[in-house]
Design a protein around this motif. Structure first.
Motif, PDB file in Angstrom:
ATOM      1  N   GLN A 162     -37.777 -19.908   9.881  1.00 38.37           N
ATOM      2  CA  GLN A 162     -39.157 -19.899  10.362  1.00 38.37           C
ATOM      3  C   GLN A 162     -40.185 -19.672   9.256  1.00 38.37           C
ATOM      4  OE1 GLN A 162     -40.001 -20.858  13.282  1.00 38.37           O
ATOM      5  NE2 GLN A 162     -37.976 -20.902  14.187  1.00 38.37           N
ATOM      6  N   SER A 163     -39.721 -19.497   8.021  1.00 32.98           N
ATOM      7  CA  SER A 163     -40.650 -19.259   6.926  1.00 32.98           C
ATOM      8  C   SER A 163     -40.038 -19.744   5.616  1.00 32.98           C
ATOM      9  CB  SER A 163     -40.972 -17.758   6.811  1.00 32.98           C
ATOM     10  OG  SER A 163     -39.817 -17.049   6.380  1.00 32.98           O
ATOM     11  N   GLU A 164     -40.883 -19.871   4.617  1.00 31.51           N
ATOM     12  CA  GLU A 164     -40.411 -20.242   3.284  1.00 31.51           C
ATOM     13  C   GLU A 164     -39.379 -19.235   2.785  1.00 31.51           C
ATOM     14  OE1 GLU A 164     -42.603 -19.922  -0.916  1.00 31.51           O
ATOM     15  OE2 GLU A 164     -43.513 -21.423   0.410  1.00 31.51           O
ATOM     16  N   GLN A 165     -39.637 -17.945   3.032  1.00 28.47           N
ATOM     17  CA  GLN A 165     -38.711 -16.904   2.575  1.00 28.47           C
ATOM     18  C   GLN A 165     -37.360 -17.007   3.284  1.00 28.47           C
ATOM     19  OE1 GLN A 165     -39.238 -14.780  -0.121  1.00 28.47           O
ATOM     20  NE2 GLN A 165     -37.020 -14.632   0.156  1.00 28.47           N
ATOM     21  N   GLU A 166     -37.358 -17.327   4.573  1.00 31.64           N
ATOM     22  CA  GLU A 166     -36.088 -17.499   5.277  1.00 31.64           C
ATOM     23  C   GLU A 166     -35.318 -18.700   4.733  1.00 31.64           C
ATOM     24  OE1 GLU A 166     -36.241 -17.578   9.548  1.00 31.64           O
ATOM     25  OE2 GLU A 166     -37.307 -15.666   9.648  1.00 31.64           O
ATOM     26  N   THR A 167     -36.020 -19.758   4.358  1.00 31.47           N
ATOM     27  CA  THR A 167     -35.379 -20.928   3.748  1.00 31.47           C
ATOM     28  C   THR A 167     -34.742 -20.535   2.423  1.00 31.47           C
ATOM     29  OG1 THR A 167     -36.812 -22.518   4.862  1.00 31.47           O
ATOM     30  CG2 THR A 167     -35.835 -23.225   2.772  1.00 31.47           C
ATOM     31  N   ILE A 168     -35.452 -19.768   1.623  1.00 29.55           N
ATOM     32  CA  ILE A 168     -34.909 -19.278   0.343  1.00 29.55           C
ATOM     33  C   ILE A 168     -33.715 -18.367   0.603  1.00 29.55           C
ATOM     34  CG2 ILE A 168     -35.418 -17.807  -1.659  1.00 29.55           C
ATOM     35  CD1 ILE A 168     -38.305 -19.008  -1.551  1.00 29.55           C
ATOM     36  N   ASN A 169     -33.834 -17.488   1.588  1.00 22.86           N
ATOM     37  CA  ASN A 169     -32.727 -16.565   1.905  1.00 22.86           C
ATOM     38  C   ASN A 169     -31.469 -17.317   2.323  1.00 22.86           C
ATOM     39  OD1 ASN A 169     -34.444 -14.436   1.362  1.00 22.86           O
ATOM     40  ND2 ASN A 169     -34.781 -13.907   3.513  1.00 22.86           N
ATOM     41  N   LEU A 170     -31.627 -18.368   3.121  1.00 22.24           N
ATOM     42  CA  LEU A 170     -30.475 -19.179   3.514  1.00 22.24           C
ATOM     43  C   LEU A 170     -29.829 -19.802   2.281  1.00 22.24           C
ATOM     44  CD1 LEU A 170     -28.634 -20.516   5.613  1.00 22.24           C
ATOM     45  CD2 LEU A 170     -30.407 -22.289   5.894  1.00 22.24           C
ATOM     46  N   GLY A 171     -30.650 -20.299   1.383  1.00 26.84           N
ATOM     47  CA  GLY A 171     -30.128 -20.846   0.132  1.00 26.84           C
ATOM     48  C   GLY A 171     -29.370 -19.803  -0.671  1.00 26.84           C
ATOM     49  N   MET A 172     -29.871 -18.575  -0.697  1.00 34.02           N
ATOM     50  CA  MET A 172     -29.201 -17.497  -1.433  1.00 34.02           C
ATOM     51  C   MET A 172     -27.810 -17.226  -0.869  1.00 34.02           C
ATOM     52  SD  MET A 172     -32.412 -14.889  -2.068  1.00 34.02           S
ATOM     53  CE  MET A 172     -31.386 -13.580  -2.719  1.00 34.02           C
ATOM     54  N   VAL A 173     -27.707 -17.222   0.456  1.00 33.86           N
ATOM     55  CA  VAL A 173     -26.415 -16.999   1.106  1.00 33.86           C
ATOM     56  C   VAL A 173     -25.424 -18.068   0.668  1.00 33.86           C
ATOM     57  CG1 VAL A 173     -25.264 -17.103   3.361  1.00 33.86           C
ATOM     58  CG2 VAL A 173     -27.334 -15.729   3.082  1.00 33.86           C
ATOM     59  N   ILE A 174     -25.865 -19.299   0.674  1.00 35.15           N
ATOM     60  CA  ILE A 174     -24.991 -20.408   0.287  1.00 35.15           C
ATOM     61  C   ILE A 174     -24.664 -20.340  -1.198  1.00 35.15           C
ATOM     62  CG2 ILE A 174     -24.908 -22.927   0.040  1.00 35.15           C
ATOM     63  CD1 ILE A 174     -26.546 -22.907   2.752  1.00 35.15           C
ATOM     64  N   GLY A 175     -25.668 -20.118  -2.022  1.00 31.61           N
ATOM     65  CA  GLY A 175     -25.464 -20.054  -3.465  1.00 31.61           C
ATOM     66  C   GLY A 175     -24.441 -19.019  -3.877  1.00 31.61           C
ATOM     67  N   SER A 176     -24.385 -17.905  -3.152  1.00 30.70           N
ATOM     68  CA  SER A 176     -23.448 -16.831  -3.501  1.00 30.70           C
ATOM     69  C   SER A 176     -21.992 -17.214  -3.234  1.00 30.70           C
ATOM     70  CB  SER A 176     -23.797 -15.555  -2.736  1.00 30.70           C
ATOM     71  OG  SER A 176     -23.538 -15.722  -1.348  1.00 30.70           O
ATOM     72  N   ALA A 177     -21.770 -18.278  -2.452  1.00 35.10           N
ATOM     73  CA  ALA A 177     -20.405 -18.673  -2.088  1.00 35.10           C
ATOM     74  C   ALA A 177     -19.951 -19.964  -2.778  1.00 35.10           C
ATOM     75  CB  ALA A 177     -20.311 -18.839  -0.570  1.00 35.10           C
ATOM     76  N   LEU A 178     -20.773 -20.521  -3.667  1.00 36.99           N
ATOM     77  CA  LEU A 178     -20.438 -21.793  -4.300  1.00 36.99           C
ATOM     78  C   LEU A 178     -19.519 -21.616  -5.504  1.00 36.99           C
ATOM     79  CD1 LEU A 178     -23.919 -23.550  -4.108  1.00 36.99           C
ATOM     80  CD2 LEU A 178     -21.908 -23.939  -2.660  1.00 36.99           C
ATOM     81  N   HIS A 179     -18.769 -22.687  -5.794  1.00 42.12           N
ATOM     82  CA  HIS A 179     -17.830 -22.706  -6.918  1.00 42.12           C
ATOM     83  C   HIS A 179     -18.086 -23.938  -7.776  1.00 42.12           C
ATOM     84  CE1 HIS A 179     -16.105 -19.643  -4.578  1.00 42.12           C
ATOM     85  NE2 HIS A 179     -15.008 -20.205  -4.162  1.00 42.12           N
ATOM     86  N   SER A 180     -17.587 -23.896  -8.978  1.00 45.26           N
ATOM     87  CA  SER A 180     -17.700 -25.041  -9.881  1.00 45.26           C
ATOM     88  C   SER A 180     -17.059 -26.266  -9.234  1.00 45.26           C
ATOM     89  CB  SER A 180     -17.022 -24.726 -11.212  1.00 45.26           C
ATOM     90  OG  SER A 180     -17.249 -25.775 -12.123  1.00 45.26           O
ATOM     91  N   GLY A 181     -17.751 -27.390  -9.321  1.00 47.96           N
ATOM     92  CA  GLY A 181     -17.287 -28.630  -8.708  1.00 47.96           C
ATOM     93  C   GLY A 181     -17.877 -28.904  -7.348  1.00 47.96           C
ATOM     94  N   ASP A 182     -18.599 -27.931  -6.773  1.00 46.70           N
ATOM     95  CA  ASP A 182     -19.224 -28.137  -5.471  1.00 46.70           C
ATOM     96  C   ASP A 182     -20.426 -29.068  -5.603  1.00 46.70           C
ATOM     97  OD1 ASP A 182     -17.399 -26.461  -4.260  1.00 46.70           O
ATOM     98  OD2 ASP A 182     -18.765 -24.756  -4.098  1.00 46.70           O
ATOM     99  N   VAL A 183     -20.547 -29.994  -4.657  1.00 53.76           N
ATOM    100  CA  VAL A 183     -21.656 -30.938  -4.634  1.00 53.76           C
ATOM    101  C   VAL A 183     -22.335 -30.843  -3.276  1.00 53.76           C
ATOM    102  CG1 VAL A 183     -22.345 -33.368  -4.771  1.00 53.76           C
ATOM    103  CG2 VAL A 183     -20.505 -32.494  -6.251  1.00 53.76           C
TER     104      VAL A 183
END
Length: 154
Positions: A6-27
């Motif tokens: 519902q906000s720019e900050q929530e969009t960034i927060n969702l990205g942070m959640v995903i970013g913390s679980a990514l590995h090399s080679g992920d696209v």
């Protein structure tokens, strides 16, 4: 799976959640109209990966590279016209290591790995967004779990 922010900050927060679980080679293949929030989402991904750099849209540069333990390659295909331009950039070398996030990925969808995570972002209001995730293959199980946890807590 759909997630609403519902906000720019929530969009960034969702990205942070995903970013913390990514590995090399992920696209990650991002889909969405101009102004959908793709760059804010990538800012969150970078933060989640531990990258403190100022993440900006690569619309004019085509690629922004952020050095880190696992580097982030942020592509924007919007201004590309021909597939050979990807070859000139060495695109295939990038998608085999680091985390690669691609805005306007649908322009050259045949160049994406079969197991790329497709995320469609739809603007629902001035700040509201719906993120639609297409998790393909077992490589995304951890990311999917993190997104589910985020959905439950919001």
């Amino acid at each position: 799976m759909d997630i609403v922010t519902q906000s720019e900050q929530e969009t960034i927060n969702l990205g942070m959640v995903i970013g913390s679980a990514l590995h090399s080679g992920d696209v990650l293949a991002l889909h969405g109209d101009l102004g959908a929030g793709k760059t804010h989402f990538v800012q969150g991904i970078a933060r989640g990966m531990g990258i403190d750099a100022n993440v900006v849209s690569p619309t004019f540069t085509i690629l922004n590279f952020y050095e880190h333990d696992i580097p982030l390659q942020h592509f924007d295909f919007y201004r590309l016209e021909e597939e050979y331009e990807l070859d000139d950039l060495g695109f295939d070398d990038y998608v085999t290591s680091g985390v690669t996030v691609i805005e306007w990925s649908e322009k050259f969808s045949d160049r994406l790995p079969d197991d790329a995570l497709h995320i469609t972002i739809k603007k629902t209001s001035l700040t509201g967004r719906v993120f639609q995730f297409q998790f393909i293959g077992d490589r995304w199980l951890q990311v999917e779990k993190e997104v589910q946890k985020y959905a439950i807590s919001h």
